[in-house]
Scaffold this motif. Structure first.
Motif, PDB file in Angstrom:
ATOM      1  N   SER A  56       0.829  -1.207   0.000  1.00 34.03           N
ATOM      2  CA  SER A  56       0.000   0.000   0.000  1.00 34.03           C
ATOM      3  C   SER A  56       0.862   1.255   0.000  1.00 34.03           C
ATOM      4  O   SER A  56       0.594   2.208  -0.727  1.00 34.03           O
ATOM      5  CB  SER A  56      -0.925   0.028   1.219  1.00 34.03           C
ATOM      6  N   GLU A  57       1.910   1.247   0.790  1.00 31.33           N
ATOM      7  CA  GLU A  57       2.817   2.399   0.852  1.00 31.33           C
ATOM      8  C   GLU A  57       3.519   2.600  -0.491  1.00 31.33           C
ATOM      9  O   GLU A  57       3.652   3.728  -0.977  1.00 31.33           O
ATOM     10  CB  GLU A  57       3.860   2.198   1.954  1.00 31.33           C
ATOM     11  N   ILE A  58       3.958   1.506  -1.100  1.00 28.89           N
ATOM     12  CA  ILE A  58       4.638   1.598  -2.397  1.00 28.89           C
ATOM     13  C   ILE A  58       3.687   2.122  -3.457  1.00 28.89           C
ATOM     14  O   ILE A  58       4.053   2.967  -4.279  1.00 28.89           O
ATOM     15  CB  ILE A  58       5.211   0.227  -2.810  1.00 28.89           C
ATOM     16  N   SER A  59       2.452   1.650  -3.454  1.00 30.80           N
ATOM     17  CA  SER A  59       1.461   2.126  -4.418  1.00 30.80           C
ATOM     18  C   SER A  59       1.235   3.628  -4.258  1.00 30.80           C
ATOM     19  O   SER A  59       1.227   4.372  -5.246  1.00 30.80           O
ATOM     20  CB  SER A  59       0.145   1.374  -4.232  1.00 30.80           C
ATOM     21  N   GLU A  60       1.060   4.079  -3.038  1.00 33.00           N
ATOM     22  CA  GLU A  60       0.874   5.510  -2.781  1.00 33.00           C
ATOM     23  C   GLU A  60       2.086   6.314  -3.242  1.00 33.00           C
ATOM     24  O   GLU A  60       1.944   7.384  -3.833  1.00 33.00           O
ATOM     25  CB  GLU A  60       0.615   5.751  -1.294  1.00 33.00           C
ATOM     26  N   LEU A  61       3.274   5.790  -3.000  1.00 35.81           N
ATOM     27  CA  LEU A  61       4.497   6.466  -3.408  1.00 35.81           C
ATOM     28  C   LEU A  61       4.568   6.579  -4.938  1.00 35.81           C
ATOM     29  O   LEU A  61       4.897   7.632  -5.475  1.00 35.81           O
ATOM     30  CB  LEU A  61       5.711   5.711  -2.870  1.00 35.81           C
ATOM     31  N   CYS A  62       4.233   5.502  -5.620  1.00 36.84           N
ATOM     32  CA  CYS A  62       4.245   5.513  -7.092  1.00 36.84           C
ATOM     33  C   CYS A  62       3.297   6.566  -7.643  1.00 36.84           C
ATOM     34  O   CYS A  62       3.623   7.282  -8.591  1.00 36.84           O
ATOM     35  CB  CYS A  62       3.848   4.154  -7.640  1.00 36.84           C
ATOM     36  N   HIS A  63       2.115   6.661  -7.067  1.00 31.88           N
ATOM     37  CA  HIS A  63       1.117   7.606  -7.565  1.00 31.88           C
ATOM     38  C   HIS A  63       1.421   9.049  -7.160  1.00 31.88           C
ATOM     39  O   HIS A  63       1.124   9.971  -7.910  1.00 31.88           O
ATOM     40  CB  HIS A  63      -0.282   7.194  -7.105  1.00 31.88           C
ATOM     41  N   SER A  64       2.030   9.239  -6.007  1.00 31.99           N
ATOM     42  CA  SER A  64       2.290  10.606  -5.557  1.00 31.99           C
ATOM     43  C   SER A  64       3.513  11.227  -6.234  1.00 31.99           C
ATOM     44  O   SER A  64       3.541  12.431  -6.466  1.00 31.99           O
ATOM     45  CB  SER A  64       2.458  10.653  -4.038  1.00 31.99           C
ATOM     46  N   THR A  65       4.516  10.428  -6.567  1.00 28.03           N
ATOM     47  CA  THR A  65       5.725  10.981  -7.172  1.00 28.03           C
ATOM     48  C   THR A  65       5.585  11.161  -8.682  1.00 28.03           C
ATOM     49  O   THR A  65       6.249  12.015  -9.253  1.00 28.03           O
ATOM     50  CB  THR A  65       6.955  10.091  -6.922  1.00 28.03           C
ATOM     51  N   LYS A  66       4.745  10.355  -9.312  1.00 29.50           N
ATOM     52  CA  LYS A  66       4.565  10.385 -10.772  1.00 29.50           C
ATOM     53  C   LYS A  66       5.891  10.249 -11.510  1.00 29.50           C
ATOM     54  O   LYS A  66       6.088  10.786 -12.584  1.00 29.50           O
ATOM     55  CB  LYS A  66       3.827  11.641 -11.205  1.00 29.50           C
ATOM     56  N   GLU A  67       6.811   9.518 -10.902  1.00 32.85           N
ATOM     57  CA  GLU A  67       8.120   9.220 -11.486  1.00 32.85           C
ATOM     58  C   GLU A  67       8.453   7.762 -11.185  1.00 32.85           C
ATOM     59  O   GLU A  67       7.908   7.175 -10.253  1.00 32.85           O
ATOM     60  CB  GLU A  67       9.208  10.099 -10.863  1.00 32.85           C
ATOM     61  N   PRO A  68       9.371   7.187 -11.947  1.00 29.79           N
ATOM     62  CA  PRO A  68       9.823   5.830 -11.623  1.00 29.79           C
ATOM     63  C   PRO A  68      10.497   5.792 -10.253  1.00 29.79           C
ATOM     64  O   PRO A  68      11.117   6.766  -9.827  1.00 29.79           O
ATOM     65  CB  PRO A  68      10.838   5.519 -12.728  1.00 29.79           C
ATOM     66  N   ILE A  69      10.360   4.667  -9.567  1.00 33.06           N
ATOM     67  CA  ILE A  69      11.011   4.452  -8.279  1.00 33.06           C
ATOM     68  C   ILE A  69      12.029   3.337  -8.469  1.00 33.06           C
ATOM     69  O   ILE A  69      11.698   2.261  -8.977  1.00 33.06           O
ATOM     70  CB  ILE A  69       9.987   4.072  -7.194  1.00 33.06           C
ATOM     71  N   PHE A  70      13.264   3.614  -8.099  1.00 29.85           N
ATOM     72  CA  PHE A  70      14.341   2.656  -8.288  1.00 29.85           C
ATOM     73  C   PHE A  70      14.476   1.779  -7.046  1.00 29.85           C
ATOM     74  O   PHE A  70      14.521   2.274  -5.927  1.00 29.85           O
ATOM     75  CB  PHE A  70      15.651   3.396  -8.570  1.00 29.85           C
ATOM     76  N   ILE A  71      14.543   0.464  -7.273  1.00 28.36           N
ATOM     77  CA  ILE A  71      14.641  -0.510  -6.193  1.00 28.36           C
ATOM     78  C   ILE A  71      16.053  -1.088  -6.195  1.00 28.36           C
ATOM     79  O   ILE A  71      16.560  -1.506  -7.238  1.00 28.36           O
ATOM     80  CB  ILE A  71      13.632  -1.666  -6.398  1.00 28.36           C
ATOM     81  N   THR A  72      16.670  -1.104  -5.014  1.00 23.54           N
ATOM     82  CA  THR A  72      18.015  -1.678  -4.893  1.00 23.54           C
ATOM     83  C   THR A  72      17.972  -3.001  -4.140  1.00 23.54           C
ATOM     84  O   THR A  72      17.098  -3.236  -3.299  1.00 23.54           O
ATOM     85  CB  THR A  72      18.960  -0.721  -4.151  1.00 23.54           C
ATOM     86  N   LYS A  73      18.913  -3.859  -4.470  1.00 19.37           N
ATOM     87  CA  LYS A  73      19.076  -5.145  -3.780  1.00 19.37           C
ATOM     88  C   LYS A  73      20.548  -5.240  -3.414  1.00 19.37           C
ATOM     89  O   LYS A  73      21.408  -5.176  -4.296  1.00 19.37           O
ATOM     90  CB  LYS A  73      18.661  -6.287  -4.709  1.00 19.37           C
ATOM     91  N   ASN A  74      20.822  -5.329  -2.132  1.00 18.15           N
ATOM     92  CA  ASN A  74      22.204  -5.344  -1.626  1.00 18.15           C
ATOM     93  C   ASN A  74      22.977  -4.121  -2.099  1.00 18.15           C
ATOM     94  O   ASN A  74      24.159  -4.198  -2.455  1.00 18.15           O
ATOM     95  CB  ASN A  74      22.915  -6.631  -2.043  1.00 18.15           C
TER      96      ASN A  74
END
Length: 61
Positions: free
Chosen positions: A14-32
């Motif tokens: 839910s938090e990620i969905s809200e973040l995606c819609h509020s920023t209107k930009e791609p969100i970069f995900i990191t692993k390690n």
């Protein structure tokens, strides 16, 4: 400025969905600490990719 979050944050969908819609930009995900994925809202994807014409998707007016 790009939004960058660690992959463990994807548990809170839910938090990620809200973040995606509020920023209107791609969100970069990191692993390690290394870039792994990019996520965005469907609206942002359609605006940036031109795929809405390909799929015949009409935007609400």
């Amino acid at each position: 400025m790009p939004k960058i979050i660690p992959i463990r944050k994807l548990r809170d969908t839910s938090e990620i969905s809200e973040l995606c819609h509020s920023t209107k930009e791609p969100i970069f995900i990191t692993k390690n600490g290394v870039g792994d994925m990019v996520i965005m809202s469907l609206e942002t994807f359609e605006e940036n990719s031109g795929m809405s014409d390909f799929y015949g998707i009409k935007k609400d007016e």
